[in-house]
Design an enzyme around this catalytic site. Structure first.
Site, PDB file in Angstrom:
ATOM      1  N   LYS A  35       0.848  -1.198   0.000  1.00 50.13           N
ATOM      2  CA  LYS A  35       0.000   0.000   0.000  1.00 50.13           C
ATOM      3  C   LYS A  35       0.883   1.247   0.000  1.00 50.13           C
ATOM      4  O   LYS A  35       2.084   1.174   0.263  1.00 50.13           O
ATOM      5  CB  LYS A  35      -0.930  -0.016   1.215  1.00 50.13           C
ATOM      6  CG  LYS A  35      -0.213   0.013   2.564  1.00 50.13           C
ATOM      7  CD  LYS A  35      -1.155  -0.404   3.687  1.00 50.13           C
ATOM      8  CE  LYS A  35      -0.434  -0.555   4.999  1.00 50.13           C
ATOM      9  NZ  LYS A  35      -0.390   0.621   5.828  1.00 50.13           N
ATOM     10  N   ARG A 133      -9.933   0.275  15.425  1.00 50.53           N
ATOM     11  CA  ARG A 133      -9.793   1.098  14.210  1.00 50.53           C
ATOM     12  C   ARG A 133     -10.755   0.460  13.205  1.00 50.53           C
ATOM     13  O   ARG A 133     -11.947   0.549  13.364  1.00 50.53           O
ATOM     14  CB  ARG A 133      -8.314   1.077  13.783  1.00 50.53           C
ATOM     15  CG  ARG A 133      -7.938   2.164  12.814  1.00 50.53           C
ATOM     16  CD  ARG A 133      -6.469   2.129  12.461  1.00 50.53           C
ATOM     17  NE  ARG A 133      -6.088   0.929  11.712  1.00 50.53           N
ATOM     18  CZ  ARG A 133      -4.880   0.698  11.207  1.00 50.53           C
ATOM     19  NH1 ARG A 133      -3.907   1.585  11.382  1.00 50.53           N
ATOM     20  NH2 ARG A 133      -4.614  -0.390  10.526  1.00 50.53           N
ATOM     21  N   HIS A 165      -5.863  -7.216  13.224  1.00 47.93           N
ATOM     22  CA  HIS A 165      -4.633  -6.409  13.190  1.00 47.93           C
ATOM     23  C   HIS A 165      -4.284  -5.981  14.611  1.00 47.93           C
ATOM     24  O   HIS A 165      -5.175  -5.628  15.395  1.00 47.93           O
ATOM     25  CB  HIS A 165      -4.879  -5.187  12.296  1.00 47.93           C
ATOM     26  CG  HIS A 165      -3.643  -4.451  11.894  1.00 47.93           C
ATOM     27  ND1 HIS A 165      -2.505  -5.063  11.424  1.00 47.93           N
ATOM     28  CD2 HIS A 165      -3.373  -3.109  11.871  1.00 47.93           C
ATOM     29  CE1 HIS A 165      -1.596  -4.146  11.134  1.00 47.93           C
ATOM     30  NE2 HIS A 165      -2.085  -2.957  11.401  1.00 47.93           N
ATOM     31  N   ARG A 221       1.621 -10.714   7.335  1.00 50.95           N
ATOM     32  CA  ARG A 221       1.467  -9.531   6.492  1.00 50.95           C
ATOM     33  C   ARG A 221       2.537  -8.489   6.820  1.00 50.95           C
ATOM     34  O   ARG A 221       2.229  -7.394   7.285  1.00 50.95           O
ATOM     35  CB  ARG A 221       0.087  -8.888   6.707  1.00 50.95           C
ATOM     36  CG  ARG A 221      -1.118  -9.789   6.515  1.00 50.95           C
ATOM     37  CD  ARG A 221      -2.409  -8.962   6.599  1.00 50.95           C
ATOM     38  NE  ARG A 221      -2.516  -8.152   7.796  1.00 50.95           N
ATOM     39  CZ  ARG A 221      -3.136  -8.511   8.916  1.00 50.95           C
ATOM     40  NH1 ARG A 221      -3.755  -9.670   9.005  1.00 50.95           N
ATOM     41  NH2 ARG A 221      -3.153  -7.696   9.952  1.00 50.95           N
ATOM     42  N   TYR A 264      15.315  30.561   5.661  1.00 46.99           N
ATOM     43  CA  TYR A 264      14.205  31.346   6.211  1.00 46.99           C
ATOM     44  C   TYR A 264      14.272  31.433   7.737  1.00 46.99           C
ATOM     45  O   TYR A 264      14.477  30.438   8.427  1.00 46.99           O
ATOM     46  CB  TYR A 264      12.873  30.679   5.865  1.00 46.99           C
ATOM     47  CG  TYR A 264      12.461  30.751   4.413  1.00 46.99           C
ATOM     48  CD1 TYR A 264      12.615  31.923   3.671  1.00 46.99           C
ATOM     49  CD2 TYR A 264      11.897  29.645   3.784  1.00 46.99           C
ATOM     50  CE1 TYR A 264      12.212  31.972   2.332  1.00 46.99           C
ATOM     51  CE2 TYR A 264      11.494  29.693   2.461  1.00 46.99           C
ATOM     52  CZ  TYR A 264      11.654  30.859   1.747  1.00 46.99           C
ATOM     53  OH  TYR A 264      11.254  30.913   0.431  1.00 46.99           O
ATOM     54  N   CYS A 311      13.193  24.180   3.516  1.00 42.38           N
ATOM     55  CA  CYS A 311      12.232  24.900   2.677  1.00 42.38           C
ATOM     56  C   CYS A 311      11.470  23.896   1.813  1.00 42.38           C
ATOM     57  O   CYS A 311      11.663  22.693   1.930  1.00 42.38           O
ATOM     58  CB  CYS A 311      12.969  25.905   1.796  1.00 42.38           C
ATOM     59  SG  CYS A 311      14.142  26.932   2.714  1.00 42.38           S
ATOM     60  N   ASP A 313      11.726  23.232  -1.360  1.00 46.05           N
ATOM     61  CA  ASP A 313      12.492  22.544  -2.400  1.00 46.05           C
ATOM     62  C   ASP A 313      13.966  22.368  -2.058  1.00 46.05           C
ATOM     63  O   ASP A 313      14.733  21.867  -2.897  1.00 46.05           O
ATOM     64  CB  ASP A 313      12.428  23.363  -3.709  1.00 46.05           C
ATOM     65  CG  ASP A 313      11.038  23.880  -3.969  1.00 46.05           C
ATOM     66  OD1 ASP A 313      10.144  23.044  -4.187  1.00 46.05           O
ATOM     67  OD2 ASP A 313      10.836  25.106  -3.911  1.00 46.05           O
TER      68      ASP A 313
HETATM   69  C1  PLP Z   1      -4.083  -4.680   8.014  1.00 44.58           C
HETATM   70  C2  PLP Z   1      -2.617  -4.429   7.914  1.00 44.58           C
HETATM   71  N1  PLP Z   1      -1.794  -5.486   7.801  1.00 44.58           N
HETATM   72  C3  PLP Z   1      -0.456  -5.335   7.705  1.00 44.58           C
HETATM   73  C4  PLP Z   1       0.114  -4.078   7.739  1.00 44.58           C
HETATM   74  C5  PLP Z   1       1.607  -3.957   7.688  1.00 44.58           C
HETATM   75  O1  PLP Z   1       2.071  -3.407   8.892  1.00 44.58           O
HETATM   76  P1  PLP Z   1       3.656  -3.261   9.141  1.00 44.58           P
HETATM   77  O2  PLP Z   1       4.139  -2.302   8.111  1.00 44.58           O
HETATM   78  O3  PLP Z   1       3.760  -2.727  10.523  1.00 44.58           O
HETATM   79  O4  PLP Z   1       4.220  -4.601   8.960  1.00 44.58           O
HETATM   80  C6  PLP Z   1      -0.711  -2.955   7.867  1.00 44.58           C
HETATM   81  C7  PLP Z   1      -0.121  -1.626   7.928  1.00 44.58           C
HETATM   82  O5  PLP Z   1      -0.632  -0.690   8.412  1.00 44.58           O
HETATM   83  C8  PLP Z   1      -2.116  -3.130   7.957  1.00 44.58           C
HETATM   84  O6  PLP Z   1      -2.938  -2.096   8.079  1.00 44.58           O
END
Ligand code: PLP
Length: 391
Positions: A35, A133, A165, A221, A264, A311, A313
């Site tokens: 992601k 969440r 999670h 994951r 700045y 800044c 850039d």
């Molecule tokens: C549902 C879910 N699984 C896995 C992950 C991966 O988490 P991490 O990068 O801490 O391994 C995330 C990340 O936010 C997540 O939302």
């Protein structure tokens, strides 16, 4: 696009990290989490590198990101787990994308979309075991499980996964870890009694992949760990290596007298005659403005500190009396082999996490790729999300 800057990503390193994580969880599938443009590394190159390292699933937050993978011809199972109202569910079903379900209304919409598509939706029910969440609360779990089981019996939906999670897996020993594990087992038991037979049950993020074998289930994951960072900084023996190096060629070098205010607000003032080097990267490229006077930078063979305000850039580094030339690289972070800072070092001085440092590297910074997967003609499409993904 700054002609001087570069985020170089070693795809072999991502593959090796994923392979190392796979060894941590023998017997479980590995889902490469890609992601947010592969945590800033480029969604397609990161996905291909993860698959080369042994991942058999891919994970995204949004359906649009998963569709980017499908459009590029990636055929492995892909799970998208944030489904806002209006998410393209029909397109997801048509593209064989697994959908993470956190609410009852998503089951109902998937049923409608599956009827229209004439094929069942692939669904992972997400239990909220204590993160509070996303996910289905323990109170709502039975009703959603029953609804999913009915839709499965009608041939409109297939429950391919059950997942949850962690909130605090990066704090080993935190009492919520055991509580969430227990709650997940209860959710699994209930689903089993309702007749659901998922292909994969999964709970472990990077931290749990590294430290909690009892949370590995059928699939892990890991996200950040694939890119080379431990979510538990300092955890020994992970074998992980950062894949991204962010650098830029110095654009301007100048001598200034003692007492010169720099950038700045003149938040840095030289305490002697000195040389200033201008680095053409700024908060428009993801260098946090909070790095003013604290961000570590490797210039001219030495680690130094951002001098004055970052800044949009550019920022300036006081290099003292050292000879530095325009075009010489300033390395903000990398694997740390040559003394350059790491993204973890940046996170430490800024009070944040490595995730934010690498993910926020802006799209203006060209990604360049090293490694076997870089030979793929599409591997350089680090800006794939510009095509219209929602992340
Ligand atoms: C549902 C879910 N699984 C896995 C992950 C991966 O988490 P991490 O990068 O801490 O391994 C995330 C990340 O936010 C997540 O939302």
């Amino acid at each position: 696009m700054s002609p001087f800057a570069e985020a170089r990503v070693d795809l072999d390193v991502i593959s090796a990290n994923v392979a190392a994580l796979r060894e941590r969880a023998p017997g479980s599938h590995v889902m490469g989490v890609v992601k947010a443009d592969g945590y800033g590394h480029g969604i397609l190159p990161a996905a291909r590198a993860a698959l080369a390292g042994g991942a058999t699933w891919l994970g995204t937050a949004f359906v649009e990101e998963a569709l980017v993978l499908r459009r590029a011809g990636i055929r492995v199972p892909v799970l998208a787990w944030i489904i806002p109202p209006g998410a393209p569910l029909a397109a997801a079903i048509a593209a064989d994308i697994d959908i993470g379900v956190s609410s009852r209304w998503v089951v109902d919409e998937l049923v409608t979309a599956a009827e229209e598509a004439g094929r069942p939706a692939r669904v992972h029910l997400k239990a909220d075991t204590g993160l509070n969440r996303g996910g289905i609360t323990a109170g709502e779990w039975p009703a959603v499980v029953e609804a999913a089981a009915r839709a499965e019996a009608a041939g409109l939906l297939r429950v391919t996964g059950l997942f949850s999670h962690f909130a605090c897996a990066d704090e080993p020993g935190h009492p919520s870890i055991a509580a969430q594990l227990g709650a997940f087992h209860e959710a699994l038991e209930h689903a089993d009694k309702a007749g659901l037979r998922p292909e994969v049950r999964h709970l472990a993020n990077s931290a749990a992949t590294l430290t909690l074998p009892e949370a590995h289930f059928d699939l892990v994951r890991p996200g950040i760990a694939s890119y080379g960072f431990s979510p538990i900084p300092g955890l020994p023996g992970t074998g992980l290596r950062p894949a991204m190096t962010l650098s830029a060629g110095i654009a301007v070098v100048k001598r200034v007298p003692e007492g010169s205010g720099v950038s700045y607000g003149h938040r840095y003032v030289t305490d002697r005659p000195t040389t200033l080097a201008l680095v053409p990267l700024g908060y428009g490229d993801g260098v946090p403005r909070a790095a003013t006077n604290v961000g570590p930078v490797f210039v001219g063979g030495r680690r130094r500190t951002v001098s004055g305000t970052v800044c949009m850039d550019q920022f300036v580094v006081d290099v003292g009396d050292d000879a530095v030339e325009p075009g010489e690289p300033a390395v903000l972070f990398g694997p740390g082999d040559d003394g350059e800072p790491t993204a973890q070092d940046w996170a430490d001085v800024l009070g944040t996490i490595s995730y934010e440092i690498v993910t926020c590297v802006g799209q203006r910074v060209p990604r360049t790729y090293l490694g076997a997967q870089a030979a793929d003609p599409d591997a350089g499409e680090g800006t794939a999300l510009v095509e219209g993904a929602g992340a």
